[in-house]
Design a protein around this motif. Structure first.
Motif, PDB file in Angstrom:
ATOM      1  N   THR A 116      21.298  36.871  27.557  1.00 17.95           N
ATOM      2  CA  THR A 116      21.754  36.446  29.121  1.00 17.95           C
ATOM      3  C   THR A 116      21.233  37.603  29.769  1.00 17.95           C
ATOM      4  N   GLU A 117      21.411  39.078  29.225  1.00 21.86           N
ATOM      5  CA  GLU A 117      21.008  40.132  29.966  1.00 21.86           C
ATOM      6  C   GLU A 117      19.575  40.240  29.788  1.00 21.86           C
ATOM      7  N   TRP A 118      18.833  39.936  29.025  1.00 22.19           N
ATOM      8  CA  TRP A 118      17.356  39.792  29.016  1.00 22.19           C
ATOM      9  C   TRP A 118      16.857  39.222  29.998  1.00 22.19           C
ATOM     10  N   ALA A 119      17.490  37.739  30.022  1.00 19.45           N
ATOM     11  CA  ALA A 119      16.964  36.855  30.990  1.00 19.45           C
ATOM     12  C   ALA A 119      16.818  37.609  32.377  1.00 19.45           C
ATOM     13  N   ARG A 120      18.188  38.032  32.791  1.00 18.33           N
ATOM     14  CA  ARG A 120      18.327  38.612  34.142  1.00 18.33           C
ATOM     15  C   ARG A 120      17.316  39.928  34.360  1.00 18.33           C
ATOM     16  N   ILE A 121      16.952  40.870  33.357  1.00 15.60           N
ATOM     17  CA  ILE A 121      16.448  41.714  33.290  1.00 15.60           C
ATOM     18  C   ILE A 121      14.703  41.458  33.466  1.00 15.60           C
ATOM     19  N   TYR A 122      14.257  40.437  32.773  1.00 16.61           N
ATOM     20  CA  TYR A 122      13.186  39.937  32.876  1.00 16.61           C
ATOM     21  C   TYR A 122      12.571  39.434  34.351  1.00 16.61           C
ATOM     22  N   VAL A 123      13.472  38.491  34.944  1.00 18.19           N
ATOM     23  CA  VAL A 123      13.348  38.264  36.275  1.00 18.19           C
ATOM     24  C   VAL A 123      13.494  39.286  37.171  1.00 18.19           C
ATOM     25  N   GLN A 124      14.430  40.460  37.085  1.00 14.24           N
ATOM     26  CA  GLN A 124      14.626  41.472  37.982  1.00 14.24           C
ATOM     27  C   GLN A 124      13.238  42.233  37.956  1.00 14.24           C
ATOM     28  N   HIS A 125      12.650  42.489  36.726  1.00 18.11           N
ATOM     29  CA  HIS A 125      11.216  43.055  36.700  1.00 18.11           C
ATOM     30  C   HIS A 125      10.267  42.451  37.499  1.00 18.11           C
ATOM     31  N   ALA A 126      10.171  41.182  37.133  1.00 17.53           N
ATOM     32  CA  ALA A 126       9.309  40.333  38.017  1.00 17.53           C
ATOM     33  C   ALA A 126       9.298  40.412  39.231  1.00 17.53           C
ATOM     34  N   SER A 127      10.523  40.429  39.780  1.00 15.82           N
ATOM     35  CA  SER A 127      10.812  40.502  41.375  1.00 15.82           C
ATOM     36  C   SER A 127      10.530  42.044  41.804  1.00 15.82           C
ATOM     37  N   GLU A 128      10.989  43.280  41.165  1.00 12.73           N
ATOM     38  CA  GLU A 128      10.193  44.254  41.446  1.00 12.73           C
ATOM     39  C   GLU A 128       8.846  44.534  41.548  1.00 12.73           C
ATOM     40  N   ALA A 129       8.210  43.926  40.756  1.00 17.16           N
ATOM     41  CA  ALA A 129       6.685  44.204  40.734  1.00 17.16           C
ATOM     42  C   ALA A 129       6.137  43.328  41.897  1.00 17.16           C
ATOM     43  N   ALA A 130       6.566  42.119  42.326  1.00 21.60           N
ATOM     44  CA  ALA A 130       6.403  41.285  43.347  1.00 21.60           C
ATOM     45  C   ALA A 130       6.714  42.002  44.490  1.00 21.60           C
ATOM     46  N   GLU A 131       7.734  42.841  44.801  1.00 21.81           N
ATOM     47  CA  GLU A 131       8.058  43.494  45.939  1.00 21.81           C
ATOM     48  C   GLU A 131       7.183  44.783  46.216  1.00 21.81           C
ATOM     49  N   SER A 132       7.036  45.409  44.970  1.00 19.98           N
ATOM     50  CA  SER A 132       6.216  46.654  45.266  1.00 19.98           C
ATOM     51  C   SER A 132       4.689  46.184  45.648  1.00 19.98           C
ATOM     52  N   GLU A 133       4.207  44.854  45.399  1.00 21.58           N
ATOM     53  CA  GLU A 133       2.919  44.495  45.622  1.00 21.58           C
ATOM     54  C   GLU A 133       2.660  44.087  47.089  1.00 21.58           C
ATOM     55  N   LEU A 134       3.852  43.559  47.331  1.00 22.87           N
ATOM     56  CA  LEU A 134       3.942  43.060  48.923  1.00 22.87           C
ATOM     57  C   LEU A 134       4.218  44.030  49.594  1.00 22.87           C
ATOM     58  N   VAL A 135       5.031  45.001  49.397  1.00 24.83           N
ATOM     59  CA  VAL A 135       5.112  46.356  50.430  1.00 24.83           C
ATOM     60  C   VAL A 135       4.159  47.134  50.584  1.00 24.83           C
ATOM     61  N   VAL A 255      12.222  37.967  47.032  1.00 26.94           N
ATOM     62  CA  VAL A 255      11.193  36.963  46.637  1.00 26.94           C
ATOM     63  C   VAL A 255      11.615  35.689  45.875  1.00 26.94           C
ATOM     64  N   TYR A 256      12.944  35.698  45.790  1.00 25.13           N
ATOM     65  CA  TYR A 256      13.147  34.462  44.839  1.00 25.13           C
ATOM     66  C   TYR A 256      14.790  34.156  45.107  1.00 25.13           C
ATOM     67  N   ARG A 257      15.220  33.007  44.811  1.00 26.89           N
ATOM     68  CA  ARG A 257      16.763  32.670  44.745  1.00 26.89           C
ATOM     69  C   ARG A 257      17.027  32.269  43.565  1.00 26.89           C
ATOM     70  N   GLN A 258      18.245  32.782  42.833  1.00 28.24           N
ATOM     71  CA  GLN A 258      18.761  32.167  41.754  1.00 28.24           C
ATOM     72  C   GLN A 258      19.391  30.920  41.828  1.00 28.24           C
ATOM     73  N   ASP A 259      19.004  29.780  40.976  1.00 30.16           N
ATOM     74  CA  ASP A 259      19.476  28.684  41.139  1.00 30.16           C
ATOM     75  C   ASP A 259      20.614  28.372  40.256  1.00 30.16           C
ATOM     76  N   GLY A 260      21.996  28.750  40.775  1.00 22.63           N
ATOM     77  CA  GLY A 260      23.215  28.576  39.831  1.00 22.63           C
ATOM     78  C   GLY A 260      23.353  29.729  39.373  1.00 22.63           C
ATOM     79  N   SER A 261      24.514  29.793  38.619  1.00 19.16           N
ATOM     80  CA  SER A 261      24.987  30.919  37.767  1.00 19.16           C
ATOM     81  C   SER A 261      24.147  31.172  36.522  1.00 19.16           C
ATOM     82  N   VAL A 262      24.337  32.347  35.883  1.00 20.61           N
ATOM     83  CA  VAL A 262      23.789  32.361  34.439  1.00 20.61           C
ATOM     84  C   VAL A 262      25.136  32.794  33.725  1.00 20.61           C
TER      85      VAL A 262
END
Length: 310
Positions: A116-135, A255-262
């Motif tokens: 469960t933690e890895w799933a959250r971390i992976y999505v968070q890393h993708a979010s940070e990379a996308a935010e960095s690119e956009l900024v 850059v995204y919304r989480q659909d439901g809880s994990v």
């Protein structure tokens, strides 16, 4: 096998596009009044999806998180095999027909909390990379726009200075004419007694008189800045200040919304004990029946041979 094999748990995280409010920080200083088009939800979400599915993020996660979690004995295997195993344990599924905008990230492992933690971390890393690119894109565009505006401001000031120098030259020649004919005061028509203006059209400057001409020449020569007399300068300066000081706060971007809880999974997906037992029972029956038929056949052959010999 059903009761002795290690259980495997799977944690899934579902992702949806952000809202307009989530990306409002990126669109500050962009719109119809500027040369920069505002970012759309689709564009921002596409940047996130590209980073989420990118191989660079997967390799980074493999090297920084997955490998250190393995035992020393597990890390001794071939790296490509370990990576293939990791790719089977972390699966990203794109949008489907029923959910055209939803992605899912599934992580499998023996520890449900870790998965469960890895799933959250992976999505968070993708979010940070996308935010960095956009900024980076936003700040780069703002910097380029600021340089263009600065060049326009410099050009306007240089043009205004040349116009002022040309005007001084025109007034000096008019002053020579006025002094030559002894005209010190302006010539005033009775029909337009108050029409004493500084123009270079169909009026002759020398008719304003030497006093007015000398005063204007002195004022133009002593002017320290032409900014107040440049029509389009102030709006350009305001835009230049906006883009030069533009600062995007990544904390205010999503850059995204989480659909439901994990939730941490409680039931393993492997092994499926009931299915294994049923299949084992059926296979046992088939194998047992086959062996019985073989033994029965062999016994018949043996009996027949004994009867022939007797």
């Amino acid at each position: 096998y059903a009761f002795l094999s290690k259980p495997v748990y799977e944690s899934k995280l579902f992702i949806m596009p952000p809202t307009q409010n989530d990306i409002a920080e990126l669109n500050f200083g962009r719109g119809k009044s500027t040369e920069l088009e505002p970012y759309s939800i689709k564009y921002v979400y596409d940047v996130f999806a590209r980073n989420l599915q990118g191989e660079s993020l997967r390799q980074k996660f493999f090297n920084e998180i997955y490998l250190p979690s393995l035992d020393e004995s597990q890390r001794q295997g071939a790296l490509d095999r370990l990576y293939a195993r990791f790719s089977r344990e972390l699966v990203i599924k794109g949008p489907g027909k029923d959910t055209p905008d939803r992605f899912s990230v599934a992580v499998q492992g023996g520890d449900p909390t870790q998965a469960t933690e890895w799933a959250r971390i992976y999505v968070q890393h993708a979010s940070e990379a996308a935010e960095s690119e956009l900024v980076k894109n936003v700040t780069t565009e703002a910097s380029v726009n600021a340089r263009n505006l600065e060049q326009q401001i410099v050009s306007l000031r240089e043009t205004a200075q040349r116009v002022r120098e040309d005007r001084i030259q025109q007034l000096r020649e008019a002053l020579k004419i006025a002094e030559a004919i002894g005209l010190t005061s302006p010539i005033i028509n009775s029909s337009a007694a108050v029409d004493i203006t500084v123009e270079t059209g169909d009026k002759m400057d020398y008719q304003r008189g030497s006093k007015a001409l000398a005063a204007e020449i002195n004022a133009l020569e002593s002017r320290s800045s032409d900014d107040a007399f440049i029509t389009d300068l102030r709006p350009l300066q305001m835009q230049y200040g906006l883009y030069r000081k533009l600062n995007v706060d990544p904390e205010r971007i999503s850059v995204y919304r989480q659909d439901g809880s994990v939730e941490v999974p409680e039931s393993p997906i492997k092994p499926k004990k009931a299915l294994i037992l049923v299949l084992g029972f059926i296979a046992g029956l088939i194998l047992g029946g086959g062996l019985a038929l073989v033994r029965f056949g062999l016994a018949r052959v043996s009996d027949h041979q004994k009867a022939v010999k007797g």
